[in-house]
Design an enzyme around this catalytic site. Structure first.
Site, PDB file in Angstrom:
ATOM      1  N   HIS A   1     -43.840 -25.846 -41.750  1.00 31.65           N
ATOM      2  CA  HIS A   1     -43.417 -27.149 -42.295  1.00 31.65           C
ATOM      3  C   HIS A   1     -43.930 -27.386 -43.706  1.00 31.65           C
ATOM      4  O   HIS A   1     -43.626 -28.406 -44.318  1.00 31.65           O
ATOM      5  CB  HIS A   1     -43.893 -28.291 -41.383  1.00 31.65           C
ATOM      6  CG  HIS A   1     -43.276 -28.257 -40.017  1.00 31.65           C
ATOM      7  ND1 HIS A   1     -41.906 -28.266 -39.827  1.00 31.65           N
ATOM      8  CD2 HIS A   1     -43.831 -28.187 -38.772  1.00 31.65           C
ATOM      9  CE1 HIS A   1     -41.647 -28.210 -38.521  1.00 31.65           C
ATOM     10  NE2 HIS A   1     -42.799 -28.156 -37.865  1.00 31.65           N
TER      11      HIS A   1
ATOM     12  N   ASP B   1     -39.200 -21.347 -33.441  1.00 29.06           N
ATOM     13  CA  ASP B   1     -40.002 -22.528 -33.095  1.00 29.06           C
ATOM     14  C   ASP B   1     -39.042 -23.649 -32.696  1.00 29.06           C
ATOM     15  O   ASP B   1     -37.907 -23.699 -33.155  1.00 29.06           O
ATOM     16  CB  ASP B   1     -40.830 -22.943 -34.319  1.00 29.06           C
ATOM     17  CG  ASP B   1     -41.884 -23.995 -34.012  1.00 29.06           C
ATOM     18  OD1 ASP B   1     -43.059 -23.604 -33.892  1.00 29.06           O
ATOM     19  OD2 ASP B   1     -41.531 -25.190 -33.915  1.00 29.06           O
TER      20      ASP B   1
ATOM     21  N   HIS C   1     -39.215 -26.679 -33.527  1.00 23.05           N
ATOM     22  CA  HIS C   1     -39.022 -27.587 -34.659  1.00 23.05           C
ATOM     23  C   HIS C   1     -38.302 -26.871 -35.779  1.00 23.05           C
ATOM     24  O   HIS C   1     -38.494 -25.668 -35.983  1.00 23.05           O
ATOM     25  CB  HIS C   1     -40.381 -28.086 -35.172  1.00 23.05           C
ATOM     26  CG  HIS C   1     -41.183 -28.803 -34.133  1.00 23.05           C
ATOM     27  ND1 HIS C   1     -42.169 -28.177 -33.399  1.00 23.05           N
ATOM     28  CD2 HIS C   1     -41.125 -30.080 -33.700  1.00 23.05           C
ATOM     29  CE1 HIS C   1     -42.703 -29.056 -32.561  1.00 23.05           C
ATOM     30  NE2 HIS C   1     -42.082 -30.221 -32.710  1.00 23.05           N
TER      31      HIS C   1
ATOM     32  N   ASP D   1     -42.892 -23.328 -28.895  1.00 18.75           N
ATOM     33  CA  ASP D   1     -42.805 -24.653 -28.290  1.00 18.75           C
ATOM     34  C   ASP D   1     -41.436 -24.953 -27.687  1.00 18.75           C
ATOM     35  O   ASP D   1     -41.180 -26.073 -27.254  1.00 18.75           O
ATOM     36  CB  ASP D   1     -43.243 -25.750 -29.281  1.00 18.75           C
ATOM     37  CG  ASP D   1     -42.926 -25.405 -30.716  1.00 18.75           C
ATOM     38  OD1 ASP D   1     -42.102 -24.502 -30.938  1.00 18.75           O
ATOM     39  OD2 ASP D   1     -43.488 -26.047 -31.619  1.00 18.75           O
TER      40      ASP D   1
HETATM   41 ZN   LIG Z   1     -43.130 -26.356 -33.636  1.00 18.56          ZN
END
Ligand SMILES: [Zn+2]
Ligand SMILES: [Zn+2]
Lengths: 550, 438
Positions: free
Chosen positions: B109, B148, B150, B237
């Site tokens: 991120h 991931d 996200h 995740d």
């Molecule tokens: Zn993540």
């Protein structure tokens, strides 16, 4: 007075130590086939000079028995019952194919599925030794204990469990330790009985201890149970001998230059450095704790051959040096010619070097080249070990950021060929050197001097209310507020009891490592997990720097 | 001997954001327990590496940290970034066939300009590795598959102008999860159009959906792109027990994906079900990447695992259709976008640093040049809890920028400095491999 015995491949050495002095020493040939003869000869060698049989407080022995048994591959059949649960397919990870038993204990030690012996498991021959090993049994030994009971009911011989081998993680390592233990129980039991018998015949009634790969000792009764620990004790004995003879306070490299190999160890804060995980036996990783050692095939008896590019050293041994009546030129012949050794026929040594000479080259020049080549080989391995040590993984930020290279400040040499080679090696490294008196019987001195070691591991999970000491198969309920300090107190108590149980004087315990971290549930701390490993403070009963026995 | 897998394992057990934060000291301890108990580090197929410490230059090749690196980048970040470089070296020097940097803290991120921590990330460890691969090994085409849950918005942002870095991310739909971005329209700036592919999945998508998407869309795109180096941002995740998201992927799902993907280098990202998922997912990925049997790696507790519904499968089918259409039309679309943009292309971005509570507003302009990839300027202002307000004006000179563009970039920063209105001025000059303060 302390008696130390080293039953090596070539020689059986014995020493008697009094007040930190080597009182007397004897070196006799090892009698293969009937070890007792050589042992008695060595005992007689030290006893006739001291007449001390009844004054001995302890007899300790270092032996290559298990090493040899493994090397010759003559081990009895052992059945492995493994409970791997989900994960890596371990069927080819052990020295013998395992019987896979259903069941699983998870990483928190929660018994997810109870282990259940397959119905055919009882068919194997009664009396065969068995290994029972379950993944995460060090977090909860229930399934191993249940299977042990079941197997005994089926008439199995001795049963060795994984959790009794080590309290540390490493399912395959524990299983392999248990395998080599089960496979050598009878062999070692028989050998220790012979040694005891030999001691008795010389009226020695002192308790018998056996050296371990970690440089500690254990009493005969434990040695007969944890036989795999006696693997690889030759180099450990010499390291403990160095500890007793030199006790290097600085960072040091020690070299045991024997007949066919040079064993290299590193020292820091007066202690030898340990290997990160455990010894390999016959290529199989085990849970046997061992020193961080490297072995180079360079020794006094290594035979020499002329090659296009120079001189090749070893790795074969054809016999003793030519100067001592051997068939081929050796490193010792070179040292003799260079007057770095004075034990043998100098003319024969000259002839040995002459046989390797190029046209017009003097035997002295050949000897010089031999010495330089040998030193090169050993220095290269020392540098490699330093590099490898710097690359050993660590798991904390601080340990990565603050890492320093191992920088030795002293070279120590023991063993038959130390006098010849160590000054040259130290010179290459730009370091001072020390070759202690009694360097020739360092192994026996190490056996005599080494304190007993026991390593205990404690696992506490306050969220589950559990506290376990896997080696003792001992669990107890504890409350939320259980602290690291309480854990250390508990473990110290256990070590004290274990020491007393095996007739060892308790002289303190130390923490090897400890960690504590919280267990978080839904954003809240629901408890903590504590892992502690402690050991009896290792070391030697005496250090005898500068005191020789001559 | 070339080992099948190099493993850089670094659990950073002495680093955390806070005691109860998902990114806390024991995040990988249960994984460590599992890996050691399984004996994976003893296998001949796996060679373990100690991570090195990344240098300031390694970080500044990718990031502009405002006001300075030492203000937010800790030793832990240097080791975690260094771990990816160790993994890259092991593969590029052919010591190992593939490598897995199983390290923390994570990075996907983190964007080019960093004022603080967002999405638990401070510096982008994959991006740092990619820039290192380009600089040190002259790597050409690189593909990143971000698995991931996200959206890997930091990696997307850093390579948004780079046609040679293909970024593919599948993740839980941004309407339902942090960081809220990651839709298919975000396909790259005009010059790099089509090199950024987002695949937002509906919550509850599991192994079947993810593998369908991989087999039918991601695999063919990768085969078509033919990367020289393939990287997996191996977040975990998507697991059915992860508390930050709502997906249904299992350890087997992840291991089979690693097996099919055959990434040259995998880098751990998120994954916060530290007891029920990570020990098994990591064991599965390590075994799969080492070419070993992973079929026995199954979570002991699958009570929370639910069957996938028709709606998630329908979304996957839609993504496959749209993704294929985008990929096949990308050349034509790219030409149109470039023509429309003319000599420059600008985007305004609000960036929120959830971990640190910082708000940033950026205006980023890519200047085009007929002779080279041009250059980039960034006007960044941030309001944060601990520094009040700060702003920076930055120019980026690409490695292949022509001298004219290089000069224009420096001029732009000097001009901004003369005008005032910003606190800090930087030129990230990739031709000199330097971050210069002006
Ligand atoms: Zn993540
Ligand atoms: Zn240009």
């Amino acid at each position: 007075m302390l008696l130390g015995i080293d039953v090596g491949g070539t020689f059986t050495d014995a020493v008697i130590i009094e007040n930190g002095r080597v009182l007397c020493k004897a070196k006799r040939h090892t009698t293969h086939g009937n070890v007792t003869d050589g042992l008695l000869a060595a005992l007689d060698g030290v006893l006739e000079n001291s007449g001390a049989a009844d004054k001995l407080k302890r007899a300790a022995i270092s032996t290559t028995l298990v090493t040899n048994a493994v090397a010759t591959g003559r081990l009895p059949e052992v059945k492995i019952f493994a409970v791997p649960g989900p994960g890596f397919d371990c069927r080819k990870a052990f020295p013998a194919p395992p019987v896979i038993v259903e069941g699983y204990t998870d990483h928190r030690g929660q018994n997810v599925r109870h282990a259940k012996l397959p119905s055919a498991a009882g068919d194997f021959l009664p009396g065969v030794p068995a290994v029972v090993s379950a993944k995460f049994s060090v977090r909860n030994p229930e399934s191993e204990l249940a299977l042990e009971k079941e197997l005994k009911a089926h008439g199995a011989g001795k049963v060795v469990t994984g959790h009794s081998m080590s309290g540390l993680l490493g399912f395959i390592r524990r299983t392999n330790s248990a395998y080599y233990t089960a496979a050598t129980l009878d062999l070692c039991g028989g050998f220790f009985a012979l040694v005891r018998e030999g001691l008795k015949r010389r009226a020695i009634n002192a308790p018998l201890y056996v050296l371990k790969a970690d440089g500690g000792t254990m009493p005969e009764n434990l040695a007969a149970r944890y036989t795999a620990e006696t693997y690889f004790t030759g180099p450990a004995a010499s390291v403990m001998g160095i500890k007793a003879l030199v006790n290097p306070g600085r960072r040091a490299v020690s070299l045991d230059i024997g007949g066919t190999t040079t064993d290299i160890a590193f020292w820091e804060n007066s202690r030898p450095l340990f290997g990160k995980r455990g010894a390999k036996i016959n290529g199989y990783p085990t849970a046997v704790r061992a020193l961080h050692l490297s072995s180079v095939p360079v020794g006094g008896d290594s035979c020499l051959t002329r090659t296009e590019s120079g001189i090749a050293i070893g790795p074969r041994r054809m016999g003793p040096a030519m100067a001592l009546g051997g068939p081929a030129p050796t490193l010792t012949d070179a040292f003799l010619l260079l007057r770095l050794d004075d034990f043998g026929d100098a003319e024969k040594a000259r002839a040995a070097m002459h046989s390797l000479a190029r046209p017009g080259e003097t035997p002295e020049a050949v000897a010089d080249e031999v010495m330089r080549t040998a030193a090169d080989k050993i220095v290269a391995v020392i540098m490699e070990m330093i590099e490898e040590y710097a690359l050993e993984p660590v798991y904390r930020v601080e340990d990565v950021v603050k890492a320093r290279k191992f920088a030795p400040e002293l070279v120590i040499g023991v063993g038959g060929a130390a006098k010849g080679l160590v000054p040259e090696i130290a010179g290459r490294l730009g370091l001072p050197f020390d070759i202690p008196a009694d360097a020739l019987v360092a192994n026996a001195v190490g056996a005599a001097a080494a304190r007993p070691t026991i390593l205990g591991v404690l696992r506490v999970d306050t969220a589950l209310g559990s506290c376990i000491l896997p080696q003792a198969a001992q669990g107890m309920k504890i409350d939320r507020n259980f602290s690291v300090r309480e854990g250390e107190r508990l473990l110290t108590e256990w070590l004290r009891r274990e020491a007393e149980r095996s007739g060892v004087e308790f002289h303190g315990a130390e923490t090897v490592w400890r960690e504590e971290f919280p267990v978080i549930r839904d954003g809240w701390r629901s408890g903590s997990i504590i892992n502690i490993a402690m050991q009896l403070t290792p070391g030697v009963f005496f250090t005898a720097k500068g005191v020789g026995g001559q | 001997m070339t080992a099948p897998l190099g493993l850089v394992f670094f659990p950073a057990v002495d680093w955390m954001i806070s005691e109860t934060h998902p990114e806390r000291q024991e995040r990988l301890i249960y994984t460590y327990d599992q890996i050691v108990e399984e004996g994976l580090l003893d296998l001949a197929e796996i060679r373990e590496y100690k991570p090195r410490v990344a240098a300031r230059r390694d970080i500044e090749r990718t990031h502009i940290v405002v006001p300075d690196l030492k203000d937010i980048v800790t030793d832990a970040h240097l080791v975690s970034a260094g771990g990816t470089l160790t993994a890259a070296d092991a593969v590029m020097k052919r010591e190992v066939k593939r490598a897995f940097a199983l390290v923390r803290p994570p990075g996907h991120h983190a964007m080019r300009v960093a004022h603080g921590i967002r999405g638990f990330c401070t510096v982008n460890i994959e991006a740092i590795m990619i820039d290192y691969l380009r600089k040190t090994y002259n790597a050409g085409r690189i593909a990143v598959v971000d698995t991931d849950v996200h959206h890997g918005d930091g990696t997307q942002e850093i390579f948004y102008h780079d046609p040679d870095t293909l970024f593919i991310s599948f993740h839980q739909d941004g309407h339902t999860l942090y960081p809220g971005s990651g839709f298919m329209e975000e396909a790259g700036s005009p010059y790099a159009f089509g090199a950024n592919i987002n695949l937002p999945l509906l919550p509850e998508t599991g192994d079947r959906g993810v593998h369908l998407l991989f087999d039918e869309l991601i695999r063919p795109i990768l085969d078509d792109f033919q990367p020289d180096i393939l990287i997996n941002s191996a977040g975990q995740d998507n697991h059915y027990t992860d508390m930050l998201a709502s997906m249904q992927v299992t350890a087997q799902g992840y291991a089979r994906l690693a097996d099919k993907l055959k990434a040259d280098i995998a880098v751990l990202e998120g994954g916060y079900s530290i007891e029920a998922a990570l020990p098994y997912v990591n064991t599965g990925i390590v075994l799969a990447m080492a070419g070993l049997d992973y079929s026995h790696v199954i979570e002991p507790d699958q009570r929370e695992l639910r069957a996938e519904g028709n709606h998630t499968t329908a979304r996957v089918a839609q993504l496959i259709r749209d993704g294929r259409a985008l990929w096949s039309a990308r050349g034509k679309l790219k030409a149109e976008k470039i023509a429309k943009a003319g000599s420059s292309w600008t985007r305004k971005k609000p960036i929120y640093y959830d971990t640190d509570g910082i708000r940033e507003m950026q205006t980023e302009t890519a200047f085009y040049c007929p002779k080279c990839p041009g250059y980039l300027t960034i006007d960044s202002s941030a309001w944060g809890s601990y520094f009040g307000e700060q702003s920076a004006f930055i120019a980026v000179v690409w490695a292949a920028s022509c001298p004219d563009c290089g000069k224009k970039a420096y001029d732009a920063v000097l001009r901004a400095k003369k005008q005032g209105g910003h606190n800090y001025f930087f030129v990230q000059d990739k031709t000199k491999d330097l971050l210069e303060r002006i």
